[in-house]
Design a protein around this motif. Structure first.
Motif, PDB file in Angstrom:
ATOM      1  N   LEU A  42       0.861  -1.192   0.000  1.00  0.00           N
ATOM      2  CA  LEU A  42       0.000   0.000   0.000  1.00  0.00           C
ATOM      3  C   LEU A  42       0.892   1.235   0.000  1.00  0.00           C
ATOM      4  N   GLY A  43       0.860   2.008  -1.098  1.00  0.00           N
ATOM      5  CA  GLY A  43       1.625   3.247  -1.177  1.00  0.00           C
ATOM      6  C   GLY A  43       2.608   3.226  -2.329  1.00  0.00           C
ATOM      7  N   GLY A  44       2.625   4.334  -3.078  1.00  0.00           N
ATOM      8  CA  GLY A  44       3.512   4.428  -4.238  1.00  0.00           C
ATOM      9  C   GLY A  44       4.460   5.608  -4.121  1.00  0.00           C
ATOM     10  N   VAL A  81      -0.832  -0.655  -4.539  1.00  0.00           N
ATOM     11  CA  VAL A  81      -2.000   0.228  -4.567  1.00  0.00           C
ATOM     12  C   VAL A  81      -1.549   1.634  -4.193  1.00  0.00           C
ATOM     13  N   GLU A  82      -1.895   2.616  -5.004  1.00  0.00           N
ATOM     14  CA  GLU A  82      -1.571   4.000  -4.628  1.00  0.00           C
ATOM     15  C   GLU A  82      -2.675   4.936  -5.105  1.00  0.00           C
ATOM     16  N   SER A  83      -2.725   6.097  -4.468  1.00  0.00           N
ATOM     17  CA  SER A  83      -3.782   7.038  -4.797  1.00  0.00           C
ATOM     18  C   SER A  83      -3.175   8.362  -5.242  1.00  0.00           C
ATOM     19  N   GLY A  97       6.505  14.039  -1.203  1.00  0.00           N
ATOM     20  CA  GLY A  97       7.100  14.984  -2.157  1.00  0.00           C
ATOM     21  C   GLY A  97       8.393  15.641  -1.731  1.00  0.00           C
ATOM     22  N   VAL A  98       9.049  15.159  -0.681  1.00  0.00           N
ATOM     23  CA  VAL A  98      10.385  15.645  -0.303  1.00  0.00           C
ATOM     24  C   VAL A  98      11.273  14.424  -0.062  1.00  0.00           C
ATOM     25  N   GLY A  99      12.552  14.665   0.181  1.00  0.00           N
ATOM     26  CA  GLY A  99      13.460  13.545   0.432  1.00  0.00           C
ATOM     27  C   GLY A  99      14.458  13.461  -0.692  1.00  0.00           C
ATOM     28  N   GLU A 100      15.479  14.288  -0.627  1.00  0.00           N
ATOM     29  CA  GLU A 100      16.366  14.436  -1.777  1.00  0.00           C
ATOM     30  C   GLU A 100      17.807  14.048  -1.496  1.00  0.00           C
ATOM     31  N   ALA A 101      18.160  13.926  -0.226  1.00  0.00           N
ATOM     32  CA  ALA A 101      19.566  13.639   0.095  1.00  0.00           C
ATOM     33  C   ALA A 101      19.686  12.231   0.667  1.00  0.00           C
ATOM     34  N   GLY A 111      -6.152   3.809  -6.706  1.00  0.00           N
ATOM     35  CA  GLY A 111      -7.373   3.846  -5.904  1.00  0.00           C
ATOM     36  C   GLY A 111      -7.065   4.144  -4.450  1.00  0.00           C
ATOM     37  N   LYS A 112      -8.112   4.611  -3.753  1.00  0.00           N
ATOM     38  CA  LYS A 112      -7.956   4.960  -2.344  1.00  0.00           C
ATOM     39  C   LYS A 112      -8.484   3.802  -1.497  1.00  0.00           C
ATOM     40  N   VAL A 113      -7.715   3.389  -0.511  1.00  0.00           N
ATOM     41  CA  VAL A 113      -8.195   2.314   0.372  1.00  0.00           C
ATOM     42  C   VAL A 113      -9.244   2.899   1.309  1.00  0.00           C
ATOM     43  N   GLY A 141       0.142   5.659   8.065  1.00  0.00           N
ATOM     44  CA  GLY A 141       0.247   4.285   8.562  1.00  0.00           C
ATOM     45  C   GLY A 141      -1.110   3.590   8.521  1.00  0.00           C
ATOM     46  N   VAL A 142      -1.714   3.561   7.336  1.00  0.00           N
ATOM     47  CA  VAL A 142      -3.107   3.077   7.199  1.00  0.00           C
ATOM     48  C   VAL A 142      -3.273   1.655   7.755  1.00  0.00           C
ATOM     49  N   LEU A 143      -2.272   0.808   7.530  1.00  0.00           N
ATOM     50  CA  LEU A 143      -2.396  -0.584   7.984  1.00  0.00           C
ATOM     51  C   LEU A 143      -1.750  -0.773   9.358  1.00  0.00           C
ATOM     52  N   ARG A 191      20.015  22.676   2.293  1.00  0.00           N
ATOM     53  CA  ARG A 191      20.203  23.162   0.919  1.00  0.00           C
ATOM     54  C   ARG A 191      20.796  22.004   0.132  1.00  0.00           C
ATOM     55  N   ILE A 192      19.999  21.506  -0.803  1.00  0.00           N
ATOM     56  CA  ILE A 192      20.358  20.270  -1.513  1.00  0.00           C
ATOM     57  C   ILE A 192      20.364  20.536  -3.017  1.00  0.00           C
ATOM     58  N   PRO A 193      21.552  20.473  -3.642  1.00  0.00           N
ATOM     59  CA  PRO A 193      21.619  20.787  -5.073  1.00  0.00           C
ATOM     60  C   PRO A 193      21.265  19.600  -5.959  1.00  0.00           C
ATOM     61  N   THR A 200       4.312  23.028   4.209  1.00  0.00           N
ATOM     62  CA  THR A 200       4.633  22.750   5.617  1.00  0.00           C
ATOM     63  C   THR A 200       4.369  21.283   5.961  1.00  0.00           C
ATOM     64  N   PHE A 201       5.196  20.722   6.823  1.00  0.00           N
ATOM     65  CA  PHE A 201       5.055  19.336   7.284  1.00  0.00           C
ATOM     66  C   PHE A 201       5.065  19.315   8.809  1.00  0.00           C
ATOM     67  N   ARG A 202       4.298  18.379   9.378  1.00  0.00           N
ATOM     68  CA  ARG A 202       4.361  18.150  10.827  1.00  0.00           C
ATOM     69  C   ARG A 202       4.813  16.720  11.057  1.00  0.00           C
ATOM     70  N   GLU A 232      14.168  13.325  11.856  1.00  0.00           N
ATOM     71  CA  GLU A 232      14.368  14.488  10.984  1.00  0.00           C
ATOM     72  C   GLU A 232      15.533  14.242  10.015  1.00  0.00           C
ATOM     73  N   PRO A 233      15.488  14.920   8.844  1.00  0.00           N
ATOM     74  CA  PRO A 233      16.461  14.588   7.790  1.00  0.00           C
ATOM     75  C   PRO A 233      17.854  15.199   7.963  1.00  0.00           C
ATOM     76  N   LEU A 234      18.259  15.474   9.204  1.00  0.00           N
ATOM     77  CA  LEU A 234      19.552  16.126   9.458  1.00  0.00           C
ATOM     78  C   LEU A 234      20.728  15.342   8.871  1.00  0.00           C
TER      79      LEU A 234
HETATM   80  P1  FAD Z   1       4.813   8.911   0.996  1.00  0.00           P
HETATM   81  O1  FAD Z   1       5.704   9.563   0.022  1.00  0.00           O
HETATM   82  O2  FAD Z   1       3.953   9.786   1.835  1.00  0.00           O
HETATM   83  O3  FAD Z   1       3.895   7.897   0.194  1.00  0.00           O
HETATM   84  C1  FAD Z   1       2.706   7.382   0.739  1.00  0.00           C
HETATM   85  C2  FAD Z   1       1.941   6.651  -0.334  1.00  0.00           C
HETATM   86  O4  FAD Z   1       0.806   6.021   0.250  1.00  0.00           O
HETATM   87  C3  FAD Z   1       1.414   7.556  -1.440  1.00  0.00           C
HETATM   88  O5  FAD Z   1       1.557   6.906  -2.683  1.00  0.00           O
HETATM   89  C4  FAD Z   1      -0.073   7.686  -1.093  1.00  0.00           C
HETATM   90  O6  FAD Z   1      -0.853   7.915  -2.229  1.00  0.00           O
HETATM   91  C5  FAD Z   1      -0.347   6.302  -0.519  1.00  0.00           C
HETATM   92  N1  FAD Z   1      -1.510   6.244   0.357  1.00  0.00           N
HETATM   93  C6  FAD Z   1      -1.668   6.720   1.614  1.00  0.00           C
HETATM   94  N2  FAD Z   1      -2.897   6.464   2.077  1.00  0.00           N
HETATM   95  C7  FAD Z   1      -3.541   5.781   1.102  1.00  0.00           C
HETATM   96  C8  FAD Z   1      -4.849   5.236   0.966  1.00  0.00           C
HETATM   97  N3  FAD Z   1      -5.762   5.327   1.939  1.00  0.00           N
HETATM   98  N4  FAD Z   1      -5.165   4.626  -0.192  1.00  0.00           N
HETATM   99  C9  FAD Z   1      -4.263   4.502  -1.196  1.00  0.00           C
HETATM  100  N5  FAD Z   1      -3.017   5.009  -1.125  1.00  0.00           N
HETATM  101  C10 FAD Z   1      -2.659   5.638   0.006  1.00  0.00           C
HETATM  102  N6  FAD Z   1      14.555  11.288   3.485  1.00  0.00           N
HETATM  103  C11 FAD Z   1      15.824  11.198   3.078  1.00  0.00           C
HETATM  104  O7  FAD Z   1      16.355  10.081   2.985  1.00  0.00           O
HETATM  105  N7  FAD Z   1      16.540  12.321   2.770  1.00  0.00           N
HETATM  106  C12 FAD Z   1      16.025  13.552   2.913  1.00  0.00           C
HETATM  107  O8  FAD Z   1      16.704  14.535   2.594  1.00  0.00           O
HETATM  108  C13 FAD Z   1      14.701  13.676   3.409  1.00  0.00           C
HETATM  109  N8  FAD Z   1      14.140  14.893   3.625  1.00  0.00           N
HETATM  110  C14 FAD Z   1      12.873  14.960   4.154  1.00  0.00           C
HETATM  111  C15 FAD Z   1      12.337  16.204   4.494  1.00  0.00           C
HETATM  112  C16 FAD Z   1      11.081  16.280   5.083  1.00  0.00           C
HETATM  113  C17 FAD Z   1      10.507  17.618   5.469  1.00  0.00           C
HETATM  114  C18 FAD Z   1      10.316  15.103   5.295  1.00  0.00           C
HETATM  115  C19 FAD Z   1       8.942  15.169   5.894  1.00  0.00           C
HETATM  116  C20 FAD Z   1      10.847  13.883   4.954  1.00  0.00           C
HETATM  117  C21 FAD Z   1      12.125  13.792   4.403  1.00  0.00           C
HETATM  118  N9  FAD Z   1      12.688  12.560   4.097  1.00  0.00           N
HETATM  119  C22 FAD Z   1      13.977  12.484   3.664  1.00  0.00           C
HETATM  120  C23 FAD Z   1      11.902  11.340   4.217  1.00  0.00           C
HETATM  121  C24 FAD Z   1      11.428  10.886   2.836  1.00  0.00           C
HETATM  122  O9  FAD Z   1      10.654  11.906   2.241  1.00  0.00           O
HETATM  123  C25 FAD Z   1      10.588   9.623   2.964  1.00  0.00           C
HETATM  124  O10 FAD Z   1      11.284   8.674   3.729  1.00  0.00           O
HETATM  125  C26 FAD Z   1      10.340   9.007   1.621  1.00  0.00           C
HETATM  126  O11 FAD Z   1       9.838   9.947   0.719  1.00  0.00           O
HETATM  127  C27 FAD Z   1       9.385   7.844   1.743  1.00  0.00           C
HETATM  128  O12 FAD Z   1       8.073   8.272   1.918  1.00  0.00           O
HETATM  129  P2  FAD Z   1       6.954   7.150   1.902  1.00  0.00           P
HETATM  130  O13 FAD Z   1       7.002   6.441   0.597  1.00  0.00           O
HETATM  131  O14 FAD Z   1       7.088   6.346   3.126  1.00  0.00           O
HETATM  132  O15 FAD Z   1       5.603   7.982   2.039  1.00  0.00           O
END
Ligand code: FAD
Length: 501
Positions: free
Chosen positions: A12-14, A39-41, A48-52, A185-187, A223-225, A273-275, A314-316, A341-343
């Motif tokens: 679950l998750g893409g 499955v992803e939605s 949308g972050v995570g670059e280093a 699709g959405k679970v 953490g849906v599951l 700052r990540i190039p 913004t992220f929490r 945190e991504p330090l």
């Molecule tokens: P997500 O990217 O959130 O993906 C979740 C997936 O689940 C999505 O496809 C969504 O559609 C799907 N989903 C959720 N609920 C449902 C549902 N009910 N039905 C269907 N689909 C569902 N990591 C690093 O290694 N280096 C970095 O520099 C770094 N910087 C970061 C900075 C910030 C501010 C944050 C918050 C994170 C950072 N990270 C970094 C962490 C990194 O972004 C994540 O570890 C990585 O992107 C993995 O995310 P994920 O796939 O677990 O979750």
């Protein structure tokens, strides 16, 4: 215990975690009968972050047989030799945490003891002068290690900065080419066996049903599951890691991308700052207790050297691990398994080590309690070791110019970290309890950069006469500086690397 062989997996998750898991599982089952569904939605989207990253990402790509040039082109990647920490020790200070060792042991004694011995006698000696990776980074140059250790010119690793969304797409192509089925699709409902609580199927908003034996939860912070369904619980480590928010803004590309990430301490946290090749990732990780969202946004925009390309996001988060990543027939990876945190850019590497645990302990012969317990033990251990390393950065600050940094200086720290810190201060000893993401020289980089000095050095470092020692150190420094001068610039290296096919 359930003894049936598992070959029907639902992810679950893409996001990065989901597609890393899909690619690895496709590879794991290559040549065998298996059904892997992801499955992803698109409506929910990814974080949308995570670059280093850290160097282990290269092992992950290698495990899939991915060509580095294809990967770099597909993900907008640049090379990363480490992290530059600015203003952490005190405003105006700067040091590197390279993916490398400093110097080399002499007569079996760790290198830093020799430098500590000379410290009183020869001013201006810096560990960084003995590290090829730092010398490359300071000059904005890059070279891949081509010799064999133990020469100092080979004793380093490198990682990448990349676009995590593009990386997920790249892995999606890889996984789909190997039979992984993607379902959009959405679970909306999780079906469980009423007798044992095992998950049996995911119900999607279009009425479809994804059935499986093993469910990999890569659904991000939700953490849906693992949480919403199985209530594994989450530890709260904010007493040690007070940052609970981040604001991110992509900026224009740097004219010359640095071969390193920069982390700059700010009033209530720090800025990354990540190039990348075509843009620069920027963000401020902060504690809401010490700065408002609006102030954080204004500070980040003011600090950015490049013009913003999008609105800030913004992220929490709550620092800490999921209490267990393996519950019943559900294994959590990525943000669903916890967050730090991504330090030190550890989240993607934790996805990788999570996948390694899943594959090592894969329920080939059904679900066994002992496998589950071991995966959860290792998960906790990894998070704790990284936590201690991160807390070290805050605790050893000499800054007292804001309430946030005064708080960091006086906050309690975990006993495991207190022990390490005390031992280093006493005699320069670096200890490791079990394998850790960050080894001796990474700790040394932070101790040294933050000005934590040992009271004593290893007395065996006195065995080399002083002139012989200074000659040897001079020779080492000159060799490193000369080789660094000869390396190409980072951007020239990327261009050449892409042409060399
Ligand atoms: P997500 O990217 O959130 O993906 C979740 C997936 O689940 C999505 O496809 C969504 O559609 C799907 N989903 C959720 N609920 C449902 C549902 N009910 N039905 C269907 N689909 C569902 N990591 C690093 O290694 N280096 C970095 O520099 C770094 N910087 C970061 C900075 C910030 C501010 C944050 C918050 C994170 C950072 N990270 C970094 C962490 C990194 O972004 C994540 O570890 C990585 O992107 C993995 O995310 P994920 O796939 O677990 O979750």
């Amino acid at each position: 215990m359930d003894n049936s062989a598992v070959n029907q997996v639902v992810i679950l998750g893409g996001g990065t975690a989901g597609w890393m898991a899909a690619a690895s599982l496709a590879r794991y089952f290559e040549g065998r009968q298996a059904q892997i569904t992801l499955v992803e939605s698109a409506d929910i989207g990814t974080v949308g972050v995570g670059e280093a990253t850290i160097p282990s990402i290269r092992d992950f790509n290698a495990s899939l047989g991915v060509d580095e040039r294809d990967f770099i082109r597909a993900t907008d990647a640049t090379f990363k030799l480490g992290i530059e920490f600015c203003d952490w020790r005190a405003p105006g200070s700067a040091f590197f945490h390279p993916f490398a060792d400093f110097g080399q042991p002499l007569n079996g004694v760790a290198f830093h003891h020799y430098l500590n011995r000379l410290q009183g006698e020869e001013a201006g000696q810096s560990l960084e002068d003995y590290c090829f990776a730092v010398q490359l980074a300071r000059r904005g140059r890059f070279a891949q290690p081509h010799e064999q250790p133990p020469t100092p010119l080979a004793d380093y690793g490198y990682a990448y900065h990349f676009d995590a969304g593009r990386y997920a797409n790249f892995l999606r192509q890889y996984a789909e080419a190997r039979g992984v089925i993607r379902r959009e699709g959405k679970v909306t409902r999780v079906e469980q066996n009423p007798d044992n609580g095992f998950i049996t199927a995911l119900h999607l908003d279009d009425g479809a049903r994804a059935e499986g034996q093993l469910f990999v939860d890569c659904s991000g912070f939700r953490g849906v599951l693992i949480e919403q369904t199985l209530q594994a619980g989450h530890e709260d480590w904010r007493q040690w890691l007070p940052c609970d928010s981040a604001i991110a803004v992509p900026g224009a590309a740097m004219p010359e991308p640095t071969p390193y990430t920069r982390c700059t301490a700010l009033d209530a946290g720090w800025q990354w700052r990540i190039p990348l090749q075509s843009r620069t990732g920027n963000g401020y990780v902060y504690s809401q207790a010490f700065v408002s969202d609006e102030q954080a946004k204004q500070t980040l925009l003011k600090q950015m050297a490049e013009s913003p390309l999008k609105d800030p996001k913004t992220f929490r988060f709550v620092a800490g691990p999921r209490k267990s990543i393996w519950e019943k027939n559900c294994f959590a990876l990525g943000l669903a398994s916890g967050f730090l945190e991504p330090l030190e850019s550890t989240s993607i590497s934790l996805i990788q080590t999570g996948i390694a645990k899943l594959l090592r302990l894969f329920p080939e012969s059904g679900f066994h309690e002992v496998d589950r317990a071991e995966a959860n033990r290792q998960h906790h251990h990894e998070f704790e070791r990284i936590r201690d390393f991160l807390v070290l950065h805050y605790k050893t600050t000499q800054r007292s110019d804001t309430a946030f940094w005064r708080h960091c200086q006086t906050m309690p720290i975990p006993d495991s970290l207190a022990h390490k810190l005390k031992l280093f201060r006493h005699r320069g000893e670096l200890v490791q309890m079990e394998p850790e993401a960050f080894e001796h020289d990474s700790w040394l980089a932070i101790y040294s950069g933050m000005g934590v000095q040992p009271n004593h050095y290893d007395i065996r470092a006195n065995k080399i006469p002083e002139t012989a020692l200074t000659d040897e150190l001079g020779r080492m420094r000159a060799m490193i500086a000369q080789a660094a001068e000869q390396a190409p610039s980072h951007s020239a290296f990327i261009r050449q690397h892409e042409l060399d096919r």
